[in-house]
Scaffold this motif. Structure first.
Motif, PDB file in Angstrom:
ATOM      1  N   PHE A  73      40.464  95.567 110.624  1.00 56.61           N
ATOM      2  CA  PHE A  73      39.184  96.213 110.360  1.00 56.61           C
ATOM      3  C   PHE A  73      39.182  96.640 108.903  1.00 56.61           C
ATOM      4  O   PHE A  73      40.215  97.035 108.366  1.00 56.61           O
ATOM      5  N   SER A  74      38.028  96.575 108.250  1.00 55.53           N
ATOM      6  CA  SER A  74      37.927  97.076 106.882  1.00 55.53           C
ATOM      7  C   SER A  74      36.674  97.920 106.767  1.00 55.53           C
ATOM      8  O   SER A  74      35.713  97.743 107.519  1.00 55.53           O
ATOM      9  N   ASN A  75      36.701  98.843 105.813  1.00 52.96           N
ATOM     10  CA  ASN A  75      35.496  99.636 105.602  1.00 52.96           C
ATOM     11  C   ASN A  75      34.509  98.844 104.764  1.00 52.96           C
ATOM     12  O   ASN A  75      34.810  97.738 104.298  1.00 52.96           O
ATOM     13  N   GLN A  76      33.333  99.390 104.575  1.00 49.13           N
ATOM     14  CA  GLN A  76      32.233  98.680 103.917  1.00 49.13           C
ATOM     15  C   GLN A  76      32.606  98.169 102.531  1.00 49.13           C
ATOM     16  O   GLN A  76      32.212  97.091 102.132  1.00 49.13           O
ATOM     17  N   SER A 104      48.162 111.646 108.642  1.00 44.99           N
ATOM     18  CA  SER A 104      47.860 112.905 109.336  1.00 44.99           C
ATOM     19  C   SER A 104      47.429 112.692 110.785  1.00 44.99           C
ATOM     20  O   SER A 104      47.547 113.594 111.612  1.00 44.99           O
ATOM     21  N   THR A 105      46.939 111.512 111.115  1.00 44.19           N
ATOM     22  CA  THR A 105      46.483 111.237 112.485  1.00 44.19           C
ATOM     23  C   THR A 105      47.381 110.240 113.210  1.00 44.19           C
ATOM     24  O   THR A 105      47.136 109.939 114.380  1.00 44.19           O
ATOM     25  N   GLN A 106      48.406 109.745 112.559  1.00 37.66           N
ATOM     26  CA  GLN A 106      49.264 108.706 113.140  1.00 37.66           C
ATOM     27  C   GLN A 106      49.797 109.052 114.532  1.00 37.66           C
ATOM     28  O   GLN A 106      49.776 108.195 115.422  1.00 37.66           O
ATOM     29  N   PRO A 107      50.233 110.301 114.789  1.00 33.59           N
ATOM     30  CA  PRO A 107      50.718 110.616 116.146  1.00 33.59           C
ATOM     31  C   PRO A 107      49.643 110.451 117.228  1.00 33.59           C
ATOM     32  O   PRO A 107      49.964 110.211 118.391  1.00 33.59           O
ATOM     33  N   GLN A 108      48.376 110.555 116.850  1.00 30.06           N
ATOM     34  CA  GLN A 108      47.278 110.421 117.812  1.00 30.06           C
ATOM     35  C   GLN A 108      46.831 108.969 117.978  1.00 30.06           C
ATOM     36  O   GLN A 108      46.095 108.650 118.907  1.00 30.06           O
ATOM     37  N   LEU A 109      47.262 108.101 117.082  1.00 25.37           N
ATOM     38  CA  LEU A 109      46.824 106.708 117.110  1.00 25.37           C
ATOM     39  C   LEU A 109      47.745 105.880 118.011  1.00 25.37           C
ATOM     40  O   LEU A 109      48.405 104.937 117.586  1.00 25.37           O
ATOM     41  N   GLN A 110      47.733 106.228 119.283  1.00 27.72           N
ATOM     42  CA  GLN A 110      48.491 105.535 120.321  1.00 27.72           C
ATOM     43  C   GLN A 110      47.501 105.097 121.399  1.00 27.72           C
ATOM     44  O   GLN A 110      46.531 105.782 121.668  1.00 27.72           O
ATOM     45  N   TYR A 111      47.736 103.974 122.018  1.00 23.81           N
ATOM     46  CA  TYR A 111      46.874 103.459 123.091  1.00 23.81           C
ATOM     47  C   TYR A 111      45.428 103.304 122.623  1.00 23.81           C
ATOM     48  O   TYR A 111      44.484 103.596 123.359  1.00 23.81           O
ATOM     49  N   VAL A 112      45.246 102.832 121.400  1.00 27.32           N
ATOM     50  CA  VAL A 112      43.910 102.636 120.834  1.00 27.32           C
ATOM     51  C   VAL A 112      43.297 101.367 121.411  1.00 27.32           C
ATOM     52  O   VAL A 112      43.952 100.332 121.511  1.00 27.32           O
ATOM     53  N   GLN A 113      42.016 101.469 121.787  1.00 22.70           N
ATOM     54  CA  GLN A 113      41.284 100.318 122.322  1.00 22.70           C
ATOM     55  C   GLN A 113      40.457  99.617 121.260  1.00 22.70           C
ATOM     56  O   GLN A 113      40.330  98.407 121.261  1.00 22.70           O
ATOM     57  N   ASP A 114      39.833 100.406 120.377  1.00 20.49           N
ATOM     58  CA  ASP A 114      38.931  99.818 119.391  1.00 20.49           C
ATOM     59  C   ASP A 114      38.840 100.722 118.173  1.00 20.49           C
ATOM     60  O   ASP A 114      39.141 101.915 118.246  1.00 20.49           O
ATOM     61  N   ILE A 115      38.396 100.154 117.057  1.00 17.80           N
ATOM     62  CA  ILE A 115      38.226 100.873 115.801  1.00 17.80           C
ATOM     63  C   ILE A 115      36.873 100.524 115.216  1.00 17.80           C
ATOM     64  O   ILE A 115      36.428  99.377 115.307  1.00 17.80           O
ATOM     65  N   SER A 116      36.229 101.511 114.604  1.00 20.48           N
ATOM     66  CA  SER A 116      34.996 101.294 113.845  1.00 20.48           C
ATOM     67  C   SER A 116      35.205 101.877 112.461  1.00 20.48           C
ATOM     68  O   SER A 116      35.998 102.796 112.276  1.00 20.48           O
ATOM     69  N   ALA A 117      34.468 101.345 111.492  1.00 17.09           N
ATOM     70  CA  ALA A 117      34.613 101.817 110.119  1.00 17.09           C
ATOM     71  C   ALA A 117      33.266 102.188 109.533  1.00 17.09           C
ATOM     72  O   ALA A 117      32.249 101.548 109.820  1.00 17.09           O
ATOM     73  N   SER A 118      33.264 103.251 108.720  1.00 17.51           N
ATOM     74  CA  SER A 118      32.098 103.573 107.893  1.00 17.51           C
ATOM     75  C   SER A 118      32.439 103.104 106.482  1.00 17.51           C
ATOM     76  O   SER A 118      33.422 102.386 106.291  1.00 17.51           O
ATOM     77  N   SER A 119      31.700 103.523 105.501  1.00 19.00           N
ATOM     78  CA  SER A 119      31.988 103.052 104.152  1.00 19.00           C
ATOM     79  C   SER A 119      33.305 103.585 103.617  1.00 19.00           C
ATOM     80  O   SER A 119      33.931 102.950 102.773  1.00 19.00           O
ATOM     81  N   GLN A 120      33.755 104.764 104.106  1.00 18.22           N
ATOM     82  CA  GLN A 120      34.982 105.328 103.568  1.00 18.22           C
ATOM     83  C   GLN A 120      35.846 106.026 104.617  1.00 18.22           C
ATOM     84  O   GLN A 120      36.654 106.888 104.280  1.00 18.22           O
ATOM     85  N   ALA A 121      35.678 105.665 105.880  1.00 20.82           N
ATOM     86  CA  ALA A 121      36.463 106.294 106.948  1.00 20.82           C
ATOM     87  C   ALA A 121      36.546 105.357 108.150  1.00 20.82           C
ATOM     88  O   ALA A 121      35.825 104.360 108.233  1.00 20.82           O
ATOM     89  N   PHE A 122      37.434 105.713 109.066  1.00 20.21           N
ATOM     90  CA  PHE A 122      37.613 104.945 110.294  1.00 20.21           C
ATOM     91  C   PHE A 122      37.573 105.876 111.498  1.00 20.21           C
ATOM     92  O   PHE A 122      37.908 107.058 111.392  1.00 20.21           O
ATOM     93  N   ALA A 123      37.205 105.326 112.650  1.00 15.15           N
ATOM     94  CA  ALA A 123      37.246 106.047 113.919  1.00 15.15           C
ATOM     95  C   ALA A 123      37.862 105.109 114.954  1.00 15.15           C
ATOM     96  O   ALA A 123      37.514 103.928 115.023  1.00 15.15           O
ATOM     97  N   ALA A 124      38.790 105.647 115.724  1.00 18.70           N
ATOM     98  CA  ALA A 124      39.441 104.868 116.778  1.00 18.70           C
ATOM     99  C   ALA A 124      39.193 105.556 118.109  1.00 18.70           C
ATOM    100  O   ALA A 124      39.139 106.783 118.187  1.00 18.70           O
TER     101      ALA A 124
END
Length: 148
Positions: A73-76, A104-124
């Motif tokens: 995935f890449s941002n805009q 800072s969020t790596q410990p929470q990035l487990q069992y991720v199903q999908d990712i979305s990106a904005s122009s300068q951020a990501f959401a999983a």
């Protein structure tokens, strides 16, 4: 029916002619414990919404599955990238201010199903439905206020 990976590893699944290819893919993922991207017969990728009968699958056929190693995935602005790996973990790189650093969020990035990106951020989104964000706080990288 036999379902195999190119590595030679295979499993036998109990199915009927009306079984959907998507079900075979899901069961293969469970059996092999790895993300599967496609199911094919004689070199042709099968429609995941179709049935085995509709795809021309016979009882003695072997279906082959393709392993999904990583979705990128890449941002805009393509300044940062995220790789959703087959095991549900995420690796990031690129511009640190645009989501290239997820430390800072790596410990929470487990069992991720999908990712979305904005122009300068990501959401999983994880298997449990939890949303994890990182990147520039003005562009969605900080979701603390909406998680309360």
């Amino acid at each position: 029916i036999e379902v195999a990976m190119l590595s030679g590893q295979s499993v036998l699944l109990s199915v009927t002619s009306t079984t959907r290819v998507s079900y075979v893919r899901k069961r293969a993922q469970q059996e092999f414990q790895i993300a599967i991207s496609t199911v094919s017969l004689r070199g042709e990728v099968l429609d995941s919404e179709g049935t085995l009968e509709g795809a021309g699958v016979q009882a003695n056929d072997t279906l082959y599955v393709t392993v999904q190693r990583c979705r990128i995935f890449s941002n805009q602005h393509a300044g940062a990238f995220a790789c959703l790996k087959a095991d549900g973990t995420v690796e990031t790189w690129g511009d640190m201010d645009r989501g290239g650093n997820s430390n800072s969020t790596q410990p929470q990035l487990q069992y991720v199903q999908d990712i979305s990106a904005s122009s300068q951020a990501f959401a999983a989104i994880t298997n449990s439905g939890k949303v994890v964000t990182w990147g520039h706080h003005m562009w969605g990288g900080d979701s603390k206020k909406v998680r309360r």
